[in-house]
Design an enzyme around this catalytic site. Structure first.
Site, PDB file in Angstrom:
ATOM      1  CG  PHE A   1       0.400  -0.115  -3.763  1.00 22.48           C
ATOM      2  CD1 PHE A   1      -0.065  -0.877  -2.861  1.00 22.48           C
ATOM      3  CD2 PHE A   1       1.584   0.291  -4.010  1.00 22.48           C
ATOM      4  CE1 PHE A   1       0.846  -1.787  -2.311  1.00 22.48           C
ATOM      5  CE2 PHE A   1       2.583  -0.567  -3.350  1.00 22.48           C
ATOM      6  CZ  PHE A   1       2.234  -1.355  -2.379  1.00 22.48           C
ATOM      7  CG  ASP A   2      -7.503   1.585  -5.781  1.00 25.92           C
ATOM      8  OD1 ASP A   2      -7.472   2.636  -6.389  1.00 25.92           O
ATOM      9  OD2 ASP A   2      -8.217   1.480  -4.923  1.00 25.92           O
ATOM     10  CE  LYS A   3      -6.658   8.917  -3.293  1.00 27.33           C
ATOM     11  NZ  LYS A   3      -7.255   8.928  -2.134  1.00 27.33           N
TER      12      LYS A   3
END
Length: 633
Positions: free
Chosen positions: A305-307
């Site tokens: 995941f990107d944040k």
């Protein structure tokens, strides 16, 4: 044949069979035979035409087997069997057409929602025109109960808008000045005027329809294999039927063997499941770009995941402005002028804060240079500004004093992202920005783990402290912070080399390379950039992680459904062929059982249309030690 022709031919064939039954009981033998031959020819002609077309294309189709068997039945005088076989075949084709139409119902429902007209304000006059005639820059008026015909920001008014056509969410969203609205959505209550930014085929709604159409036509690996198998299987059955005749000298058994061996249920077992699964995804706001993507998604064991904008809302707010040697308002104004040229979430947050404070932005930034993943450089009012993270400051040779570092660390440990701003090579201030975790994120991650995901990792360009805080709250297995786009790509590549099947979820330009590198790329559709949506294999239109959890569970259910169909289709053919060779199954009864098997395969696939993954989580995410490393190990 199209659906109308198939209905007409099936109806005429059924009527003639009914007449033949009446003539049989009335003892009109010759009339009955003529009626049966007529029924055979009417239903058999389109089958024979399709078989001939396939032969010309150097393909051996199911229709070829049926045509050979019907000609043989006519030759030996088995008119009841020939009429029954042709009727059952066209009736089965009709059922298949109707069912495929039903499985595509989600797409048709989307198409039916497409707006046809728009009210626009031109030259001081309100006029109603076809939606295809709206051009970029038009001022579009939408009232209560009307559909939004274009994509663009609201310039006047406010409204409650049902965005289910785009996001799958039925709860109306409140929209006001500057909020983005999308074509195909419905104004439940209110009045708005929109500045048309995207019209016609460029709107999000039109792109959704196009993506779903392409996805439902795209074939999975299983489907391609079954089609290749059918091309080998069909001529093999012709040869085997000849061997059966040589050993038995029973022409009726040979013809029955030929017809019963048709792999009809097998050939449709994969595509009908794929179309139903993709349709279900579209109805839940998830665009899955094809059967191959569906199969690949089911094999994923690691999610990256990107944040910002993925695990968090992507709508951060400025929580504090600290300056040295300059007024805070002036620091905010200068930084916002630079960030006007940025598409990054943090940059847009600074611009929104300036507008919120009614600061006049004059778009005076010049010589701008975007440093992807790090920040921006530009000149404003003759001042050289650099706005970004520590790495950007270091790369530009801008020193960070101990006092500045202490303040920045304090803000970061509190969950903020610190944006450093320098003027003429000296730190002039820090703008603190905080983002909230998506409310559905924790439950979605629980569901992903329950469905089979073994490892969940965050890769972010944000600072270590903020990233670690989010990772601890969500129970992620590891967190890698302060990464550039190429670092994210390297991390994904390393996971793949270790044997993991990786999905990457992100929404920004800096995520696109990693999304493309992963086995499966996911993009946030509503808030994501065009490039991330185009690169991704799956688009979550409501920007909700529970849509991803549904998509993953759906992919597993779809693949399982395909396996069920394939097993059932092969098993039915095997049992029927055994029955034929043992003299227990005959031409008409065998064909009836064969068509019933096709229908059962279709009905099994239809279950996917109503599939839902909404089950209560039976446990919470356990506390997992978070790796605070600043780069992939």
């Amino acid at each position: 044949m199209n659906a109308k022709q198939t209905v007409r031919i099936t109806s005429i064939s059924a009527i003639l069979l009914g007449v033949a039954i009446i003539l049989h009981f009335a003892s009109f033998h010759d009339a009955r035979q003529i009626t049966l031959i007529a029924a055979t020819l009417i239903a058999g002609t389109p089958i024979a035409i399709k078989a001939w077309k396939a032969i010309r294309m150097k393909a051996f189709s199911i229709e070829l087997l049926v045509t050979i068997a019907v000609i043989g039945a006519l030759f030996i005088g088995e008119y009841v069997e020939s009429a029954a076989v042709t009727f059952l075949f066209v009736f089965g084709a009709l059922l298949e057409i109707r069912t495929m139409e039903k499985t595509r119902s989600s797409l048709q429902a989307l198409i039916d929602l497409a707006p046809l007209e728009a009210s626009i304000l031109r030259d001081g006059k309100i006029m109603t025109i076809a939606v295809d005639e709206v051009v970029v820059g038009d001022r579009v008026i939408v009232r209560s109960g009307e559909q939004v015909p274009v994509d663009g920001p609201i310039v006047t008014g406010n409204a409650s808008i049902n965005e289910a056509a785009i996001t799958g969410e039925s709860v109306p969203a409140a929209k006001s000045l500057d909020d983005q609205v999308f074509s195909g959505t419905l104004v439940d209550n209110g009045y708005i005027e929109i500045m048309a930014e995207r019209v016609g085929d460029d709107t999000a709604f039109a792109r959704i329809i196009e993506l779903v159409e392409e996805a439902q036509e795209a074939k999975s690996k299983t489907q391609k294999f079954l089609e290749r198998f059918a091309n080998i299987y069909t001529p093999s059955i012709v040869v085997l039927s000849m061997i059966v005749y040589l050993f038995t000298r029973n022409i009726e058994m040979t013809l029955t063997f030929l017809v019963i061996a048709c792999p009809g249920a097998l050939v449709i077992s994969a595509p009908v499941s794929i179309v139903a699964g993709i349709g279900n995804g579209a109805r839940h706001g998830v665009l899955i770009k094809g059967g191959d993507v569906m199969e690949q998604l089911a094999k994923i064991d690691t999610v990256v995941f990107d944040k910002t904008g993925t695990l968090t809302k992507g709508r951060p707010e400025v929580t504090d402005i600290h300056s040295w040697g300059i007024e805070k308002e002036e620091l905010l104004r200068l930084t916002a002028e630079v960030e006007l040229l940025s598409e990054h979430h943090l940059g847009q947050t600074i611009v929104r804060e300036a507008k919120k404070r009614l600061i006049d932005l004059t778009h005076q930034a010049r010589d701008a240079n975007v440093m992807k993943g790090n920040g921006m450089l530009a000149k404003v009012d003759g001042k050289q500004l650099v706005a970004g993270n520590r790495k950007l400051m270091a790369s530009q040779g801008i020193p960070i004093s101990s006092d500045v570092e202490a303040y920045a660390s304090k803000r970061e440990k509190a969950g903020n992202t610190a944006v450093f701003v320098s003027i003429h090579g000296n730190i002039a201030g820090i703008i603190s920005i905080a983002d909230q975790i998506r409310p559905e994120a924790q439950a979605a991650l629980v569901k992903l783990r329950r469905s089979g995901i073994k490892q969940m990792i965050m890769l972010t360009g944000d600072n270590v402290h903020t990233a670690r805080l989010v990772g601890e709250q969500l129970g992620l297995d590891s967190v890698h912070a302060e990464l550039l786009p190429e670092d994210k790509v390297a991390a994904v590549q390393k996971l793949k080399k270790q044997g993991h099947r990786v999905a990457m979820a992100g929404d920004g330009i800096n995520d696109a390379p990693a999304i493309a590198t992963a086995d499966i790329g996911l993009a946030m559709g509503k808030g994501g950039t065009d490039i991330s949506m185009e690169t991704a294999d799956i688009v979550l239109m409501a920007d909700r992680l529970d849509q991803f959890a549904h998509a993953y569970a759906l992919s597993k259910a779809t693949v399982h459904n395909m396996k069920q169909n394939t097993f059932f289709a092969v098993g039915t053919v095997f049992l029927l062929l055994a029955g034929v060779l043992l003299g227990k199954v005959f031409l008409a009864s065998g064909m009836l059982i064969h068509e019933v098997s096709v229908l059962l395969v279709i009905l099994n696939a239809i279950r996917l249309i109503r599939y839902t993954s909404d089950k209560p989580a039976n446990r919470t995410i356990s506390e997992v030690k978070v790796n605070e490393s600043t780069a992939p190990q």
